[in-house]
Design an enzyme around this catalytic site. Structure first.
Site, PDB file in Angstrom:
ATOM      1  CG  ASP A   7      -0.233   0.004   2.539  1.00 36.15           C
ATOM      2  OD1 ASP A   7       0.739  -0.769   2.688  1.00 36.15           O
ATOM      3  OD2 ASP A   7      -0.627   0.765   3.441  1.00 36.15           O
TER       4      ASP A   7
ATOM      5  CD  GLU B 154       4.170   1.002   7.119  1.00 39.90           C
ATOM      6  OE1 GLU B 154       4.912   1.372   8.053  1.00 39.90           O
ATOM      7  OE2 GLU B 154       3.868   1.766   6.178  1.00 39.90           O
TER       8      GLU B 154
END
Length: 378
Positions: A79, A138
């Site tokens: 991400d 994250e």
């Protein structure tokens, strides 16, 4: 170099604003499966889009070595943060200009993940077990990402001996710093209730703002510690004050604030929360702490020595062992096995026109291959 550059472009071209799902994981699986990895993908979270419980996709891949061999894990996240505006090129259309590759995720951290994948091509399967611990959350709340992967690993008996997280740790040149630990983090929401009233009749009201100001003054004056051998001093920062009073002639009924504490191993999230709660109550307020990570340290030893030797061999640099910077998923993985972070230069992470030096991708791939081979040989 063409191989690792192509891998980086394929990952960067898959838009994956946190929480990531779908196409970027398709790309990752397509890279790992031909290398002999057994890939498992799963999604956790059932909340609404934009909320902390929004579904997150995770990937665990493993290539098993001989029975009894060492298990080395690469970890990271697919991400990315939102790109924002003002880019010189499309953030999810990676563009090579001169010696740099531009695009969101170039250094944080799709570039590093591409290097990991490229590196395992150079490590024979008989050398030992290698796994990938890859999350799509994250940069977000991190509720259903690496923690869910750790649950999966425990359920299936996957226990790495060492784990390398590919966060962008280098500062001025690739190889000048690795992270052997991180400070902990706690955000605390403060609130003082008052009684609304007319400013001309203060005896009929109770202004919460002076109480909040006194509370914040006492908190701001705290000296939490002087630092330790491996950690800088803990710091408390006031990050938000909110009253929300649109009227100039009204004493508000409520005042709020938020503080953030980054703390070393002199403290725990619980001990700092208790300290702040006591101060808040002293001034007639309340405190709601949310601990996002505890401090951890992987003391210098075999693992850091292997990383330092690999970096030295490829760059000529001796990486500084550091605990500076923000949090990462290493704060969760440290409960599984010794963990160290090492990756690309961090100068452009989270910025527009994020970019990685193409030569650094090639070099980092060679460093990761050396680390994996030498860890598995211990």
């Amino acid at each position: 170099m063409t191989d690792v550059l192509d891998l980086a472009k394929r990952l960067m071209a898959a838009e994956s604003i946190t929480p990531a799902r779908g196409p970027v994981f398709d790309a990752m699986e397509a890279m790992l499966a031909p290398l002999g990895f057994e890939v498992t993908r799963f999604t956790r979270g059932e909340g609404e889009k934009g909320g902390p419980e929004e579904p997150v996709e995770n990937l665990f891949a493993i290539r098993r070595g001989p029975e009894g061999s060492k298990h080395f894990a690469f970890a990271g996240h697919l991400d990315v943060v939102p790109p924002g505006g003002g880019w010189a090129s499309e953030p999810f259309d990676p563009e090579q200009r001169g010696e740099l590759l531009y695009g969101r995720g170039a250094v944080d951290m799709k570039g590093s993940i591409a290097c990991m994948v490229d590196a395992v091509r150079e490590v024979p399967a008989e050398a030992g077990t290698i796994s990938f611990i890859i999350t799509g959350d994250e940069e977000g709340p991190a509720l259903h990402g690496t923690r869910a992967l750790i649950d999966f690993m425990r359920e299936h008996g996957h226990q790495p001996d060492f784990c390398l997280v590919g966060e962008p740790t280098s500062v001025h040149r690739l190889g000048d710093m690795m992270k052997i630990g991180r400070r902990g983090s706690v955000n605390i929401f403060l609130e003082v209730e008052g009684v609304q009233g007319h400013v001309a009749y203060p005896h009929l009201a109770d202004n919460p703002i002076p109480k909040l100001v006194a509370m914040l003054a006492e908190l701001d004056a705290l000296v939490l510690d002087e630092g330790t051998d491996w950690f800088q001093p803990s710091n408390l920062e006031i990050t938000e004050i909110e009253v929300g009073n649109p009227a100039h002639n009204v004493i508000p009924e409520k005042a709020k604030a938020r503080i953030s504490i980054r703390f070393n191993d002199c403290h725990s999230g619980a001990s700092l929360s208790d300290k702040v709660i006591a101060i808040a109550e002293k001034h007639g307020g309340t405190a709601l702490p949310i601990v996002s990570g505890e401090p951890f340290l992987t003391p210098p030893g075999t693992f850091s020595g292997i990383i330092a030797a690999a970096v030295k061999a490829e760059t000529g640099l001796d990486p500084e062992p550091s605990t500076t910077g923000g949090t990462s998923d290493a704060r969760f993985l440290r409960a599984v096995c010794p963990v160290i972070e090492f990756g690309l230069c961090n100068a452009t992470m989270h910025k527009r026109d994020e970019a990685v030096a193409i030569e650094d991708l090639s070099t980092l791939s060679r460093i990761y291959a050396r680390i994996a081979r030498n860890v598995l040989a211990t």
